[in-house]
Design a protein around this motif. Sequence first.
Motif, PDB file in Angstrom:
ATOM      1  N   ASN A 251      -8.084  12.484  -9.718  1.00  0.00           N
ATOM      2  CA  ASN A 251      -7.879  11.805  -8.960  1.00  0.00           C
ATOM      3  C   ASN A 251      -7.427   9.990  -8.707  1.00  0.00           C
ATOM      4  O   ASN A 251      -6.877   9.879  -9.628  1.00  0.00           O
ATOM      5  CB  ASN A 251      -9.880  10.460  -8.913  1.00  0.00           C
ATOM      6  CG  ASN A 251     -10.235  10.156  -7.455  1.00  0.00           C
ATOM      7  OD1 ASN A 251      -8.773   9.072  -6.881  1.00  0.00           O
ATOM      8  ND2 ASN A 251     -11.358  10.271  -6.601  1.00  0.00           N
ATOM      9  N   ARG A 252      -6.946   9.777  -7.648  1.00  0.00           N
ATOM     10  CA  ARG A 252      -5.364   8.780  -7.313  1.00  0.00           C
ATOM     11  C   ARG A 252      -5.617   7.414  -8.129  1.00  0.00           C
ATOM     12  O   ARG A 252      -5.407   6.743  -8.492  1.00  0.00           O
ATOM     13  CB  ARG A 252      -4.815   8.786  -5.941  1.00  0.00           C
ATOM     14  CG  ARG A 252      -3.656   8.007  -5.924  1.00  0.00           C
ATOM     15  CD  ARG A 252      -3.243   8.541  -4.386  1.00  0.00           C
ATOM     16  NE  ARG A 252      -4.161   6.820  -3.616  1.00  0.00           N
ATOM     17  CZ  ARG A 252      -4.599   7.550  -2.861  1.00  0.00           C
ATOM     18  NH1 ARG A 252      -5.180   8.343  -2.449  1.00  0.00           N
ATOM     19  NH2 ARG A 252      -4.694   6.099  -2.488  1.00  0.00           N
ATOM     20  N   ARG A 253      -7.329   7.333  -8.158  1.00  0.00           N
ATOM     21  CA  ARG A 253      -8.123   6.054  -8.338  1.00  0.00           C
ATOM     22  C   ARG A 253      -8.670   5.981 -10.312  1.00  0.00           C
ATOM     23  O   ARG A 253      -9.443   5.536 -10.652  1.00  0.00           O
ATOM     24  CB  ARG A 253      -9.019   5.414  -7.412  1.00  0.00           C
ATOM     25  CG  ARG A 253      -8.647   5.194  -6.103  1.00  0.00           C
ATOM     26  CD  ARG A 253      -9.764   4.114  -5.350  1.00  0.00           C
ATOM     27  NE  ARG A 253      -8.693   4.774  -4.582  1.00  0.00           N
ATOM     28  CZ  ARG A 253      -8.126   4.760  -3.142  1.00  0.00           C
ATOM     29  NH1 ARG A 253      -9.050   6.108  -3.238  1.00  0.00           N
ATOM     30  NH2 ARG A 253      -7.229   4.629  -1.933  1.00  0.00           N
TER      31      ARG A 253
ATOM     32  N   ILE B  89      -7.218  -2.012   0.238  1.00  0.00           N
ATOM     33  CA  ILE B  89      -7.734  -0.733  -0.804  1.00  0.00           C
ATOM     34  C   ILE B  89      -6.287  -0.649  -1.940  1.00  0.00           C
ATOM     35  O   ILE B  89      -4.989  -1.457  -1.194  1.00  0.00           O
ATOM     36  CB  ILE B  89      -8.021   0.488   0.421  1.00  0.00           C
ATOM     37  CG1 ILE B  89      -7.143   1.512  -0.192  1.00  0.00           C
ATOM     38  CG2 ILE B  89      -6.866  -0.428   1.365  1.00  0.00           C
ATOM     39  CD1 ILE B  89      -7.473   2.692   1.210  1.00  0.00           C
ATOM     40  N   SER B  90      -6.732  -0.219  -3.078  1.00  0.00           N
ATOM     41  CA  SER B  90      -5.777   0.022  -3.690  1.00  0.00           C
ATOM     42  C   SER B  90      -5.978   1.506  -4.277  1.00  0.00           C
ATOM     43  O   SER B  90      -6.599   1.727  -4.346  1.00  0.00           O
ATOM     44  CB  SER B  90      -5.134  -1.369  -4.848  1.00  0.00           C
ATOM     45  OG  SER B  90      -6.470  -1.089  -5.637  1.00  0.00           O
ATOM     46  N   CYS B  91      -5.047   1.728  -5.404  1.00  0.00           N
ATOM     47  CA  CYS B  91      -4.871   3.310  -6.289  1.00  0.00           C
ATOM     48  C   CYS B  91      -3.509   2.637  -7.103  1.00  0.00           C
ATOM     49  O   CYS B  91      -3.650   1.225  -7.678  1.00  0.00           O
ATOM     50  CB  CYS B  91      -4.990   3.861  -5.643  1.00  0.00           C
ATOM     51  SG  CYS B  91      -3.171   4.501  -5.124  1.00  0.00           S
ATOM     52  N   THR B  92      -3.345   3.844  -8.080  1.00  0.00           N
ATOM     53  CA  THR B  92      -2.981   3.437  -9.227  1.00  0.00           C
ATOM     54  C   THR B  92      -1.484   3.181  -9.026  1.00  0.00           C
ATOM     55  O   THR B  92      -0.731   2.781  -9.571  1.00  0.00           O
ATOM     56  CB  THR B  92      -3.063   5.188 -10.094  1.00  0.00           C
ATOM     57  OG1 THR B  92      -2.664   6.198  -9.516  1.00  0.00           O
ATOM     58  CG2 THR B  92      -3.944   4.755 -11.304  1.00  0.00           C
ATOM     59  N   GLN B  93      -0.770   3.483  -7.965  1.00  0.00           N
ATOM     60  CA  GLN B  93       0.637   3.167  -6.992  1.00  0.00           C
ATOM     61  C   GLN B  93       0.358   2.396  -6.309  1.00  0.00           C
ATOM     62  O   GLN B  93       1.606   1.921  -5.978  1.00  0.00           O
ATOM     63  CB  GLN B  93       0.694   4.974  -6.300  1.00  0.00           C
ATOM     64  CG  GLN B  93      -0.068   5.975  -6.616  1.00  0.00           C
ATOM     65  CD  GLN B  93       1.258   6.129  -8.345  1.00  0.00           C
ATOM     66  OE1 GLN B  93       1.924   5.805  -8.264  1.00  0.00           O
ATOM     67  NE2 GLN B  93       0.149   6.546  -9.107  1.00  0.00           N
ATOM     68  N   CYS B  94      -0.600   1.017  -6.419  1.00  0.00           N
ATOM     69  CA  CYS B  94      -0.473   0.644  -5.221  1.00  0.00           C
ATOM     70  C   CYS B  94      -1.405  -0.900  -5.701  1.00  0.00           C
ATOM     71  O   CYS B  94      -2.067  -0.513  -6.038  1.00  0.00           O
ATOM     72  CB  CYS B  94       0.250  -0.003  -4.155  1.00  0.00           C
ATOM     73  SG  CYS B  94      -1.821   1.433  -3.021  1.00  0.00           S
ATOM     74  N   GLY B  95      -0.825  -2.091  -4.870  1.00  0.00           N
ATOM     75  CA  GLY B  95      -2.378  -3.230  -4.848  1.00  0.00           C
ATOM     76  C   GLY B  95      -1.710  -3.928  -5.450  1.00  0.00           C
ATOM     77  O   GLY B  95      -0.501  -4.125  -5.770  1.00  0.00           O
TER      78      GLY B  95
ATOM     79  N   PRO C  62       0.611  -1.954   0.215  1.00  0.00           N
ATOM     80  CA  PRO C  62       0.050  -0.285   0.269  1.00  0.00           C
ATOM     81  C   PRO C  62       1.003   1.462   0.034  1.00  0.00           C
ATOM     82  O   PRO C  62       2.123   1.422   0.776  1.00  0.00           O
ATOM     83  CB  PRO C  62      -1.030   0.335   1.496  1.00  0.00           C
ATOM     84  CG  PRO C  62      -0.403  -1.225   1.711  1.00  0.00           C
ATOM     85  CD  PRO C  62       0.362  -1.992   0.661  1.00  0.00           C
ATOM     86  N   CYS C  63       0.043   2.089  -1.082  1.00  0.00           N
ATOM     87  CA  CYS C  63       1.601   3.273  -1.044  1.00  0.00           C
ATOM     88  C   CYS C  63       1.033   4.226   0.384  1.00  0.00           C
ATOM     89  O   CYS C  63      -0.220   3.813   1.091  1.00  0.00           O
ATOM     90  CB  CYS C  63       0.986   4.186  -2.353  1.00  0.00           C
ATOM     91  SG  CYS C  63      -0.838   4.787  -1.945  1.00  0.00           S
ATOM     92  N   PRO C  64       1.892   5.184   0.481  1.00  0.00           N
ATOM     93  CA  PRO C  64       1.209   6.225   1.945  1.00  0.00           C
ATOM     94  C   PRO C  64      -0.015   6.772   1.187  1.00  0.00           C
ATOM     95  O   PRO C  64      -0.820   6.370   3.117  1.00  0.00           O
ATOM     96  CB  PRO C  64       2.046   7.329   1.674  1.00  0.00           C
ATOM     97  CG  PRO C  64       4.028   7.093   0.871  1.00  0.00           C
ATOM     98  CD  PRO C  64       2.768   5.587   0.314  1.00  0.00           C
ATOM     99  N   SER C  65      -0.282   7.160   0.594  1.00  0.00           N
ATOM    100  CA  SER C  65      -2.197   7.404   0.503  1.00  0.00           C
ATOM    101  C   SER C  65      -3.505   6.519   0.768  1.00  0.00           C
ATOM    102  O   SER C  65      -3.803   6.970   1.550  1.00  0.00           O
ATOM    103  CB  SER C  65      -2.478   8.223  -0.924  1.00  0.00           C
ATOM    104  OG  SER C  65      -1.230   9.142  -1.426  1.00  0.00           O
ATOM    105  N   CYS C  66      -3.276   5.526   0.566  1.00  0.00           N
ATOM    106  CA  CYS C  66      -3.652   4.484   1.021  1.00  0.00           C
ATOM    107  C   CYS C  66      -3.697   3.721   2.389  1.00  0.00           C
ATOM    108  O   CYS C  66      -4.407   4.016   2.888  1.00  0.00           O
ATOM    109  CB  CYS C  66      -3.375   3.068  -0.477  1.00  0.00           C
ATOM    110  SG  CYS C  66      -4.384   3.693  -2.201  1.00  0.00           S
ATOM    111  N   LEU C  67      -2.795   3.825   2.602  1.00  0.00           N
ATOM    112  CA  LEU C  67      -2.114   3.361   4.141  1.00  0.00           C
ATOM    113  C   LEU C  67      -3.798   4.371   4.854  1.00  0.00           C
ATOM    114  O   LEU C  67      -3.899   4.472   5.897  1.00  0.00           O
ATOM    115  CB  LEU C  67      -0.543   3.651   4.330  1.00  0.00           C
ATOM    116  CG  LEU C  67      -0.479   2.926   5.213  1.00  0.00           C
ATOM    117  CD1 LEU C  67      -1.145   1.381   5.483  1.00  0.00           C
ATOM    118  CD2 LEU C  67       1.217   2.704   5.421  1.00  0.00           C
TER     119      LEU C  67
HETATM  120 ZN    ZN Z   1      -2.504   3.420  -3.006  1.00  0.00          ZN
END
Ligand code: ZN
Lengths: 330, 761
Positions: B179-181, B137-143, B116-121
């Motif tokens: 949006n991050r997602r 939870i995830s986003c374009t930067q993690c998962g 998980p990226c810092p924002s998701c965390l």
């Molecule tokens: Zn993330």
Amino acid sequence: LSHGAGGRAMAQLIDEIFRAAFSNPLLDQANDCAVFPVTGGHIALSTDSYVVSPIFFPGGDIGSLAVHGTINDLAMAGSVPVYMAAGFVIEEGFPLRDLQRIAASMGTASRASDVAIVTGDIKVVERGKADGVFITTTGVGRIPPGVALSGDQARPGDKVLVSGFLGDHGAAIMSKRAGLGFETDILSDSAALHTLVAEMIRASGSALRLLRDPTRGGIGATLNEIAHQSSVGIMLREEAIPVRENVAAACELLGLDPLYVASEGKLIAIVAPQEATRLLQAMRKHPLGRDACIIGDVIEDPDHFVQMTTGFGGGRIVDWLFGEHLPRIC
Amino acid sequence: MHTLPGARDTRRAARRVQVRIGGVVQGVGFRPFIYGLARQHGLSGYVLNDGDGVLAEIEGASLDGFLAALRAAPPPLARIERVDVRDIPPDGGKGFEIRETIHRPGHTRMATDAPPCPSCLQELFDPAGRFYLYPFISCTQCGPRLTITRALPFDRANTTMSAFSLCPDCRRDYQAPGNRRFHAETIACASCGPRLSASTDQIASALCDGAIVALKGVGGFHLYCDAGNEAAVRRLRVRKNRPAKPFATLVADLAAAGLVAIVDPLSRRMLERPERPIVLLARRTIVAPSVAPGLRQIGVMLPSAPIHHLLFHALAQEARRRGTSAPACLVATSANRAGMPLITDNGAAHAQLAGLADLIVTHDRDIENGLDDSVMTVIDRAPACLRRARGIVPAPIDLAEDGPPVLAVGAYLKATICIIRGREAFLSQHIGDLDSPQAIRRHADAIRRMTAFLGVVPLVVACDLHPDYPSSRYAQESGMPVLPVQHHLAHLAAVAAERIVRGPYLGLALDGHGHGHDGGNWGGELLHVDGSTWHRLGHLAPVPLPGGDRAAREPWRMGVAVLATLGRGDEAGRRFHTVPQAARLAGLVAGGAFPGTSSMGRLFDAAAALLGICVRQSHEAEAAMALEALATAPRGLVNGYRLNGGTLDFLPLLAALSQPGMDARTGADLFHGTVIAGLSALTASHAARLGVRTVLLAGGCLANRLLADGLAGALRNAGLNPIMPRSVPANDGGLSLGQAAWARLCLKDGTRAGIPGYERT
Ligand SMILES: [Zn+2]
Ligand SMILES: [Fe+3]
Ligand SMILES: [Mg+2]
Ligand SMILES: [Zn+2]
């Protein structure tokens, strides 16, 4: 035993040793070949050469082994062995006494099996061109009507049986070779299986799919051959596989896996599931099948693996080894 | 750094370019990134994913600024390998869009799973947010990425997330530029996404009760228990039938890691790597003794998925409720029965783990590609990879040189496969030991998948020289030209490939076993490699190997072999009084019943046995690890080895170690010190004669830090340049790379004599 000058006399002597030991009406005619009548149906023909070291081992010798081995190869096709030919390659210097012993043992084995050695050949070669004595036996058998055993007939669901304790012969040989012989009591199981086979065919008829004798490479190699020939998988149960305690101990000491150790008086049978119990009972009535048991099942498997379930709910592969047991673990 | 579109820019003549971006550019937020960047620069056009990566057409005036920004600050998970720009006629269009993916096979890269990226965390623990405590939870930067991917391009429809349709909220985020997602293919929330079969409170409560919990994670099922609860850890050992092999541990964060082990700056950087590997660290005493019995090191990892963070959160709450302190550290081990592959499937988990775990927790997101934890350690003061898995695969290793495509199938233990395409080597993840039908099928399956995925037709398949490895059989039955590569040559060729060593080199392979060209048992080898020719310069003096693989599992056998060789076989029964057959085996060894081995690994076993440290081992290298754990200050024994040309004989050392009254710690120090001295003397003597300074080191024994560090130091002191494997395991996990690299070298050098059938193609 010498070769070359005076060889003719010697060859004659050897000839006489074998003739005396094998004596039977066909052989005694002393023709270039044995002539016998055939009736209709199928004939089984098999040949095998025997090179074993040591030549004399606990429970047998190269001579009895050569008789039993070819009888068994014939029997595995369901045939009734009738006649046998024997060829000998003898190294110059091989003790005459030993030759006499081998001849006597072959004669006994052939008479006990009711398979006459009806023709043969002897060659003496220079020292170093052979290792003691090599024996080739060739046998013919009659296939009873309706019998058609072959390696490609195992079907998923079938049961896998063995006729008794496995690995006795190989363990006896290797213990002797390694120098363990004096303290173990392992005897080769070398024996002729054709009368057992006859009982099995009588009991199960066409439900009996195939027979094999797990000689070189043990049941590991033989079951892999069957799996490939029949395009099936085989699942063994480790705890069901019969191995004598002393054989298991010798194998453990030498680092061998009993699955790959040869038997010379045992067979593997694959039978339709509904006939398995009846077959087992018939086998157990015969002295050579007293310890028969079911060791596993034929399963469907596109990879034709032979596997074995072990105590801990896991399974391991029973590999098809290329040659000797080579170490594998890095 | 981005310039806003200004009036001056728009007055300039419009230009349109087609931009093709290759590398790890899918599943890392690249299209939203391009979208944002284009809008920022007031540009029109479109962006899409296709088989070759990302394709965009951009039109407007400030193209240079756009392109500069693209190269300068790509999304964190992206790895740009190339950007090709070509001018095309402008079409005067307005606006910028993300277009449908174009499906065709090509050369794009699959992204690796990311923690998980810092924002998701932050969102995970934000009670006001809609992702509060949501385990997926995830986003374009993690998962998850590789673990859920069925095919490329990385679109939701090509992943196991396709089973979940977006709720209105998620759809809105997915479509919202900025949006991050925005275009996050893994987007999901509590109302529309995957769910756990039990709450984290239930799991935490079970763990606090000392239970063993099986939990489906990102790449497969793990078993967890409280690492501070000795009874729980012992229970796990009994149930898993794993008496002594160390367990890895999971901690909440760096602070907790510092309680469990000594975390220096280098270890810290390793722990925090995005692959979140298990890192072998010097242990403190906080965890239960049974976690890593008798060892000074412990494997520690940080959370690699949101569920791990939630687990520690729930544990803290549960502990508060109970008025106790929360477990700082959990045992985290792959949830498979000993020797079986990782479990990824819910059904298999229930079937196989029922008696193993007290609680089985699944979720409904399928795992397409199972992935173990990656493992790292420090060798010679730098990070080294011991197992390549989650977060590392499928990134290729750059060989810095083009060549024909080849396939390599590995050996037997820790099997991997490798395909080289162009200048890149694709080394598969850890497949496991090829001793079960499941593993053998996984191995064949991995070859099929990777070959198809990379679109490669290999010219040659390389395998081990051992005829009975299932991998060798695969090669022989493949119908392709086969090149068997000697085990230790492959070990060294892997290091040469990874570290890009081209010149002649010496190679020291310190290993357990490999089939030699002479049919013998090899394992402590000094090779000289020049181009695609090589020969064996030296090796350890052979010691009888009494009982093949059994000797590898039962160090007492090596102990007996040494005693019998020393003419002291009569001591065998007394020394190994727990083994009824010891005396008989000594007789057999003395009678010459067994072939010899030049294995370094078996030498460790012999020493451990003679020092009374380990008689039988329950897992690979148990004896060697115990011996290493006892040593503190390696020192050489005077006249402890005999060097005779190419043969290095440690019998004098072993004779000393087997003297009555030899203390195990002293013995361990002497063993390590003398082995280091002997090996470096052997290497140095040949290096001087041949005028070669580069010495590659490889083989399973390099996992021994004392040996690896000591040897590297000694070789440097001798004026040589030791080179260790880094991103590729020194053990058999790296063999397939070496086999493939060697096969390619033979093809390129025209030494094809060793490849039967090659001329046919
Ligand atoms: Zn993330
Ligand atoms: Fe190895
Ligand atoms: Mg035969
Ligand atoms: Zn949603």
